[in-house]
Write a protein that holds these residues in place. Sequence first.
Motif, PDB file in Angstrom:
ATOM      1  N   ILE A   1       0.797  -1.417  -0.331  1.00  0.00           N
ATOM      2  CA  ILE A   1       0.536  -0.247  -0.262  1.00  0.00           C
ATOM      3  C   ILE A   1       1.284   0.907  -0.064  1.00  0.00           C
ATOM      4  O   ILE A   1       0.793   2.446  -0.715  1.00  0.00           O
ATOM      5  CB  ILE A   1      -0.727  -0.174   0.840  1.00  0.00           C
ATOM      6  CG1 ILE A   1      -1.941  -1.271   1.157  1.00  0.00           C
ATOM      7  CG2 ILE A   1      -2.003   1.053   1.191  1.00  0.00           C
ATOM      8  CD1 ILE A   1      -2.425  -1.088   2.270  1.00  0.00           C
ATOM      9  N   VAL A   2       2.010   1.202   0.929  1.00  0.00           N
ATOM     10  CA  VAL A   2       2.805   2.777   0.436  1.00  0.00           C
ATOM     11  C   VAL A   2       3.424   2.938  -0.555  1.00  0.00           C
ATOM     12  O   VAL A   2       3.643   3.844  -1.036  1.00  0.00           O
ATOM     13  CB  VAL A   2       3.527   2.146   1.994  1.00  0.00           C
ATOM     14  CG1 VAL A   2       5.345   3.550   1.877  1.00  0.00           C
ATOM     15  CG2 VAL A   2       3.411   2.375   3.805  1.00  0.00           C
ATOM     16  N   LEU A   3       4.149   1.698  -1.137  1.00  0.00           N
ATOM     17  CA  LEU A   3       4.210   1.723  -2.303  1.00  0.00           C
ATOM     18  C   LEU A   3       4.172   1.946  -3.485  1.00  0.00           C
ATOM     19  O   LEU A   3       4.160   2.833  -4.247  1.00  0.00           O
ATOM     20  CB  LEU A   3       5.116   0.435  -2.841  1.00  0.00           C
ATOM     21  CG  LEU A   3       5.875   0.043  -2.322  1.00  0.00           C
ATOM     22  CD1 LEU A   3       6.428  -1.642  -2.767  1.00  0.00           C
ATOM     23  CD2 LEU A   3       7.769   0.516  -2.268  1.00  0.00           C
ATOM     24  N   VAL A   4       1.926   2.016  -3.758  1.00  0.00           N
ATOM     25  CA  VAL A   4       1.168   2.498  -4.305  1.00  0.00           C
ATOM     26  C   VAL A   4       0.616   3.270  -4.242  1.00  0.00           C
ATOM     27  O   VAL A   4       0.023   4.077  -5.015  1.00  0.00           O
ATOM     28  CB  VAL A   4       0.681   0.801  -5.336  1.00  0.00           C
ATOM     29  CG1 VAL A   4      -0.365   1.037  -6.143  1.00  0.00           C
ATOM     30  CG2 VAL A   4       1.466  -0.497  -5.603  1.00  0.00           C
ATOM     31  N   ALA A   5       0.200   3.241  -3.174  1.00  0.00           N
ATOM     32  CA  ALA A   5      -1.439   4.456  -2.407  1.00  0.00           C
ATOM     33  C   ALA A   5      -0.178   5.754  -2.801  1.00  0.00           C
ATOM     34  O   ALA A   5      -1.697   6.674  -3.436  1.00  0.00           O
ATOM     35  CB  ALA A   5      -1.575   4.335  -0.721  1.00  0.00           C
ATOM     36  N   PRO A   6       0.023   6.890  -2.923  1.00  0.00           N
ATOM     37  CA  PRO A   6       0.483   7.910  -3.483  1.00  0.00           C
ATOM     38  C   PRO A   6       0.287   8.221  -4.928  1.00  0.00           C
ATOM     39  O   PRO A   6       0.152   9.108  -5.027  1.00  0.00           O
ATOM     40  CB  PRO A   6       2.061   8.414  -3.000  1.00  0.00           C
ATOM     41  CG  PRO A   6       2.198   6.841  -2.433  1.00  0.00           C
ATOM     42  CD  PRO A   6       1.516   5.938  -2.192  1.00  0.00           C
TER      43      PRO A   6
END
Length: 493
Positions: free
Chosen positions: A336-341
């Motif tokens: 999630i950290v890698l993709v969400a932004p």
Amino acid sequence: MSRFLPIPAMELFSDHPNDEGLPGKQRRRAMLAVMTATTMAVFDGTIINVALPQISQALQTSAAVSIWVSNAYLLATAMTLAAFAALSSRIGFRAQFSAGLAVFTLASLGCALSGSVTLLILMRILQGLGGAAMLSIAPAIHRTIFPNRLLGRILGLNAVLVAASTAVGPVLGGTLLAMLGWEWIFAINVPLGVLAVWLAWNAVPDTRKPAQAAFDLAGALWSALAMGALIMAADTCARFAEPGQGSGAAFTAAAYAVTALLAGLAFVRGQRRAADPLLPLDIFANPRFSLAALTSLASFVGQGIAFVALPFLFQNAYGYTAFESAALFTPWPLGIVLVAPHAGRLADRHSPALLSSLGLALFALGLVLLALLPDQAQPWDIGWRALVCGMGFGFFQSPNNREMLGNVSRERSGNASGVLAIMRTFGQCLGAALLGVILAVRTAAAVAQGELQMNPVQDGEAIRIALWLAAAATALATAVSASRLRRKAESPA
């Protein structure tokens, strides 16, 4: 602060002539207040389960009673989400958010100073009320302080914060427990809370408007009863597989479920008649909002099943310790950290429905991959599959939340934020209940064969069935999400 952020994040505080919301400097302080409060709430939720055995021993109480240290917070939060979402339009975001933060912070201090489990549970109820006051309107505050052109980006950044807090929570909790004791998992909230209250009072806008009618007290009571009964039904279902529960637990869960259904129907009926309803049903007249809400519900059913099922798989079927299970789960929030932004930034420029659908398809694939895990899986094999799930969920969540908040007027953003919180809570509870039913059925089958409980192989089989069900729920969410692609965008009133 902005000079320390990457260029895309710096854009969050840039001012344009036609921007809605707050000026960049005030926007930054308000965002920091909301994100600090969100971090506190997420840490609290992830750390508490790690601390329950130590709390039970320190306060000399049983494990069954100590579980209510966790459940009391969840119940208080779930039962008051809708009421606080509606109340925010009357007293304003600034007053409600600041008051909720203050209650949460003071209750955290009360938790740290509690000398008995009874007092600790009461303080956790107060914490839950403060948390509901904050979390029910946190997305709406983002909608109010940021212009539409940046809404996806800030929601993506918020998803990163929640995922990072989820990943770090167990490690931080374990460290605090080992070095300082269980009281410090609550005491750590106090300095953060004081800072967040000051920031919120000075930066979050005052959005109150004159009330047109009396507060919908009946609606608040019906919604509280429905959500409370739903939480209890899910909790009872999750305990079906425990020794000695049997038909008694099934009857209790069914009674709670019927109560939740009847209270929910009474709530909907009352909202149609109320002069100033707790949840204006006309926001569902926009099909893009309604479909986004249904998509969120179905996706959180899948997530709820997986979140509760995977620890059973890791510990009961594979034999990993609780700490090792937490480490095996880490790739999910990391995804999630890698993709969400990036998903949030794309949602400001491209179709949120398309991005959500693609993310859900990847999430469903990840759940299928987890369901296909071999009987003795290596950590790396588990990790990359969990990473796929996290990346898919991260790519889905920010665009879908943007779709929900962007398809209501700013005046209704508090209501939309409440719906978002309710869909998440309802979905996760339903997922936990479905897993409980699966475990109960499989345990009954094992007992019928003369065994006291399921062996590791049977545990693995039951969890794989649950993961297939989670994949099916996510596939349904994908289909609902994709149905939005056939509709033209509608501007909120």
